[in-house]
Design a protein around this motif. Structure first.
Motif, PDB file in Angstrom:
ATOM      1  N   VAL A 481       0.869  -1.175   0.000  1.00 29.24           N
ATOM      2  CA  VAL A 481       0.000   0.000   0.000  1.00 29.24           C
ATOM      3  C   VAL A 481       0.908   1.228   0.000  1.00 29.24           C
ATOM      4  O   VAL A 481       2.032   1.180   0.483  1.00 29.24           O
ATOM      5  N   GLN A 482       0.414   2.300  -0.574  1.00 32.32           N
ATOM      6  CA  GLN A 482       1.216   3.503  -0.642  1.00 32.32           C
ATOM      7  C   GLN A 482       1.254   4.162   0.731  1.00 32.32           C
ATOM      8  O   GLN A 482       0.229   4.318   1.380  1.00 32.32           O
ATOM      9  N   GLU A 487       6.390   2.608  -0.343  1.00 33.89           N
ATOM     10  CA  GLU A 487       5.292   1.681  -0.130  1.00 33.89           C
ATOM     11  C   GLU A 487       5.495   0.970   1.197  1.00 33.89           C
ATOM     12  O   GLU A 487       6.608   0.896   1.711  1.00 33.89           O
ATOM     13  N   SER A 488       4.417   0.415   1.732  1.00 29.80           N
ATOM     14  CA  SER A 488       4.513  -0.436   2.907  1.00 29.80           C
ATOM     15  C   SER A 488       3.835  -1.757   2.587  1.00 29.80           C
ATOM     16  O   SER A 488       2.980  -1.814   1.715  1.00 29.80           O
ATOM     17  N   ALA A 489       4.210  -2.785   3.347  1.00 27.06           N
ATOM     18  CA  ALA A 489       3.605  -4.085   3.137  1.00 27.06           C
ATOM     19  C   ALA A 489       2.459  -4.282   4.120  1.00 27.06           C
ATOM     20  O   ALA A 489       2.531  -3.868   5.270  1.00 27.06           O
ATOM     21  N   VAL A 490       1.398  -4.915   3.645  1.00 28.33           N
ATOM     22  CA  VAL A 490       0.305  -5.334   4.511  1.00 28.33           C
ATOM     23  C   VAL A 490       0.169  -6.844   4.357  1.00 28.33           C
ATOM     24  O   VAL A 490       0.277  -7.368   3.246  1.00 28.33           O
ATOM     25  N   VAL A 491      -0.022  -7.530   5.469  1.00 24.03           N
ATOM     26  CA  VAL A 491      -0.201  -8.978   5.432  1.00 24.03           C
ATOM     27  C   VAL A 491      -1.603  -9.305   5.934  1.00 24.03           C
ATOM     28  O   VAL A 491      -2.024  -8.795   6.975  1.00 24.03           O
ATOM     29  N   VAL A 518       9.033  -3.874   8.001  1.00 20.57           N
ATOM     30  CA  VAL A 518       8.104  -3.593   9.079  1.00 20.57           C
ATOM     31  C   VAL A 518       6.732  -3.424   8.437  1.00 20.57           C
ATOM     32  O   VAL A 518       6.479  -2.441   7.761  1.00 20.57           O
ATOM     33  N   PRO A 519       5.853  -4.414   8.609  1.00 23.52           N
ATOM     34  CA  PRO A 519       4.566  -4.309   7.916  1.00 23.52           C
ATOM     35  C   PRO A 519       3.736  -3.164   8.485  1.00 23.52           C
ATOM     36  O   PRO A 519       3.805  -2.870   9.673  1.00 23.52           O
ATOM     37  N   LYS A 520       2.992  -2.551   7.624  1.00 19.81           N
ATOM     38  CA  LYS A 520       2.105  -1.484   8.072  1.00 19.81           C
ATOM     39  C   LYS A 520       0.966  -2.094   8.880  1.00 19.81           C
ATOM     40  O   LYS A 520       0.460  -1.502   9.804  1.00 19.81           O
ATOM     41  N   ASP A 521       0.607  -3.296   8.529  1.00 21.20           N
ATOM     42  CA  ASP A 521      -0.525  -3.909   9.184  1.00 21.20           C
ATOM     43  C   ASP A 521      -0.469  -5.422   9.025  1.00 21.20           C
ATOM     44  O   ASP A 521      -0.006  -5.922   8.002  1.00 21.20           O
ATOM     45  N   ARG A 575      -6.539   6.804   6.216  1.00 19.70           N
ATOM     46  CA  ARG A 575      -5.565   7.317   5.265  1.00 19.70           C
ATOM     47  C   ARG A 575      -5.787   6.770   3.864  1.00 19.70           C
ATOM     48  O   ARG A 575      -5.564   7.434   2.870  1.00 19.70           O
ATOM     49  N   SER A 576      -6.231   5.505   3.815  1.00 16.62           N
ATOM     50  CA  SER A 576      -6.355   4.876   2.498  1.00 16.62           C
ATOM     51  C   SER A 576      -7.398   5.576   1.641  1.00 16.62           C
ATOM     52  O   SER A 576      -7.382   5.473   0.426  1.00 16.62           O
TER      53      SER A 576
END
Lengths: 593, 84
Positions: A481-482, A487-491, A518-521, A575-576
């Motif tokens: 995700v931006q 970008e950040s990773a979401v799992v 470090v995942p965002k979520d 934010r999204s």
């Protein structure tokens, strides 16, 4: 002109390279000195039995060691394989495993490193059976001091200069084959696009030299065109971000490049004292590439650094990838870059980039035009060429294309396809559209995650996370995700019944240990809650869409995450709503510029 | 939890705050750096901040051997004694 010939031409060139070292010292070598050293080092390699075409791996954090060693390898007629040095705390085992995979994929016989790094690299010799020896640059220096310079090797333009292994994904490394011809043609294209002039230009770079943007953009291209450059060790920049612009100011640098995140980082860190001290008025070209470019980052940067006399028009969005040797398109230096604001619904539903007048749309930064002698097209999933403002996959043809992936006919055939007229087109895996030949990039076709210029393949991450206790095998989805500047990773995953309460924390820890992400979520769902196709396949994009719409959790699924991660999720969902561009994912493991 | 010296504790906490904005109050020697929730670029920047404060330098190979704040403290202790 072969790169060997380019090295020979340095013997009579003026200018040179200045190297900053990790201890703060600085060393300048003239071009004739560099050419002489390359020939001496080549002689030492030949005496050690290195033959033309042999692959030599390089793990060298110091830019001076790296440049001289790379040139020594090429001047011996061998093929350099730049590899990334250890760059993070801990994680030694993973680093050694991925290094061994690159060495094996390249078929490297010899690995050159520093005395310091050698102490940790020995296990690679065991893990990569074809590798015969480690050699330190200190020993090489010493031997070269008394060696007679080697004669130039006879090379053809189709011979390899180096193999570009792309950063990030380490499970299945692919080496892009860069030939003398593709290197020369791409360097000519990109350096003439920015009107490089040896009489006035000074490059300044902290970019890693095992990556195409730093290696070709600041070492190989400048050597061909005799442009002077100053190098900062990558780790020194990361430890002290101010060093970058401090050096630009001190050396009166005219050309520099960095990924989006670095512009965001220095913008955040610069103090009023530094802004008052620095004079960035010499900068002609501040390129931005290697990851999705954000209009806000660039705007904030140029606004803040106006105080330090940074010329706003110098900021130049750029697009490229290792498969095209380096550069695909640059915004022209004489023209301020365009931000195209397009209608979200038309983009999402009809794949049309329809301009909107007010601000409520997706902002897409222009990456300018491709180079003379090259061509760009936008095609649909069937390979049919699309029209203006129609969104599809970007494909490129021209002399800059690399010679496929090393010993990977399967992957090569997929990315480098011959058209009906016999022209080879590189399928970039990136999505974009053209307006009067101007290229706008809006995402990726495949699900690659790019964090701070580094690429990760989601499948590899998903497989890793299946090991976590309580996770249902085959039910893990990772996507990008931006975020603010990168970008950040979401799992998102499904847990078995009664999973350990630490499951989300365990996922975070493993992700951090294995990939330094470090995942965002981390969203933990109950069995059966992940969207799947009728045949049971995971749907990354659909999961992402549901995640961003907040519908993953409201459909009755349970979340086991800590309350902290729920707060994070709530703030993310908020934010999204403002997320501008969904950068999708690229199949080929490579860097974008 | 074994404690780090007050001086190092303050140094680490300040460095973390400086690079990430996070205020973690206190660090234990056993705290794994990878589990702070900082990305790899921020971790390296944190190391740079600490190096600058102490006037020392950690080499690339030494960094790969650091997992916890205790490891980092031990390494810094070695370097600062040498320097003194």
């Amino acid at each position: 002109m072969s790169f060997v010939r380019a090295i020979d031409r340095l013997r009579t060139a003026s200018g040179g390279f200045t190297f900053l070292h990790a201890d703060g010292s600085e060393h300048t070598l003239s071009y004739p000195e560099i050419a002489e050293e390359a020939a001496r080092r080549a002689a030492v390699l030949k005496a050690r039995g290195v033959r033309q075409g042999d692959r030599i791996a390089l793990v060298l954090p110091d830019p001076q060691d790296f440049v001289l060693s790379f040139l020594g390898v090429v001047y011996a007629g061998a093929v350099a394989v730049p590899m990334y040095p250890p760059l993070s705390l801990g994680k030694l085992d993973q680093y050694l495993d991925s290094s061994a995979r690159v060495v094996s994929a390249a078929g490297a016989k010899l690995l050159v490193t520093s005395k310091q790094v050698e102490t940790i690299l020995w296990p690679v010799l065991q893990k990569a059976p074809g590798l015969r020896d480690l050699y330190t640059v200190e020993k090489w220096n010493e031997a070269a001091a008394s060696a007679a310079p080697a004669a130039a090797p006879a090379v053809s333009m189709q011979d390899l200069v180096f193999l570009q292994f792309t950063s990030g994904s380490t499970a299945d490394p692919k080496g892009v084959r860069v030939t003398h011809q593709s290197l020369f043609d791409n360097c000519c294209a990109l350096l003439s696009a920015i009107d490089c002039d040896p009489a006035i230009d000074m490059g300044v770079s902290w970019l890693p030299l095992y990556h195409d943007m730093g290696l070709i953009g600041f070492v190989l291209g400048p050597l061909i065109f005799k442009i002077s450059c100053t190098f900062i060790p990558t780790v020194s920049f990361i430890k002290r971000p101010a060093l970058w612009l401090d050096t630009v100011s001190r050396k009166k640098g005219t050309i520099t490049f960095a990924p989006n995140f670095a512009y965001a980082l220095v913008e955040k860190r610069a103090t009023p004292e530094q802004l008052a001290k620095w004079d960035l008025s010499s900068v002609r070209v501040a390129g931005c590439g290697a990851e999705p470019i954000q209009a806000e980052t660039i705007a904030r940067f140029t606004e803040k650094f106006a105080t330090a006399k940074f010329p706003a028009h110098a900021l130049m969005p750029a697009y490229g990838m290792a498969e095209a040797t380096l550069a695909v398109a640059f915004n022209p230096v004489t023209k301020p870059f365009v931000v195209d604001v397009i209608d979200k619904a038309a983009y999402r539903d009809h794949k049309i980039a329809k301009p909107v007048k007010d601000g409520a749309g997706l902002s897409i930064v222009s990456c300018g035009y491709t180079f003379a002698g090259h061509a760009l097209r936008i095609v649909d999933d069937h390979g049919k060429t699309l029209g203006e403002r129609e969104v599809g996959e970007i494909i490129m043809a021209g002399p800059s294309l690399a010679d496929g992936y090393h010993e990977r006919a399967d992957a090569t055939a997929q990315a480098f396809r011959r058209g009906a007229d016999g022209t080879t087109w590189l399928y970039t895996g990136d999505l974009g559209y053209l307006v009067n030949g101007e290229l706008f990039i809006c995402g990726r076709k495949k699900d690659l995650i790019i964090i701070k210029g580094r690429n990760y393949v989601p499948q590899a991450i998903e497989w890793t996370l299946e090991q976590v206790d309580g996770v249902r095998k085959g039910n893990v989805v990772a996507f990008a995700v931006q975020d603010d500047s990168s970008e950040s990773a979401v799992v998102v995953l499904e847990a078995r019944k009664n999973p350990p309460p630490t499951i989300a924390a365990d996922v975070r820890r493993l992700l951090n240990e294995q990939y330094a992400i470090v995942p965002k979520d981390v969203v933990v769902l109950a069995p059966g809650q992940l969207p799947k196709t009728s045949s049971g396949k995971l749907q990354r994009q659909k999961t992402k869409t549901m995640y961003q719409a907040g519908t993953l959790l409201v459909q009755g699924s349970r979340a086991f995450g800590s309350s902290a991660s729920k707060v994070e999720l709530a703030s993310h969902l908020f934010r999204s709503l403002r997320v501008k561009v969904r950068h999708r994912i690229k199949q080929i493991v490579s860097a974008n510029h | 939890m074994s404690a780090l010296s007050q001086e190092l504790n303050v140094l680490f906490v300040d460095a973390i705050r400086q690079v990430s904005g996070k205020n973690i109050g206190n660090v234990a020697a056993e705290q794994r750096i990878a589990e702070l929730g900082l990305d790899s670029v921020s971790v390296m920047e944190m190391v740079g901040t600490i190096e600058e404060k102490l006037g020392v330098q950690l080499s690339d190979d030494e960094l790969t051997k650091i997992n916890t704040f205790g490891d980092l403290a031990a390494l810094l202790g070695k370097l600062t004694t040498k320097a003194a």
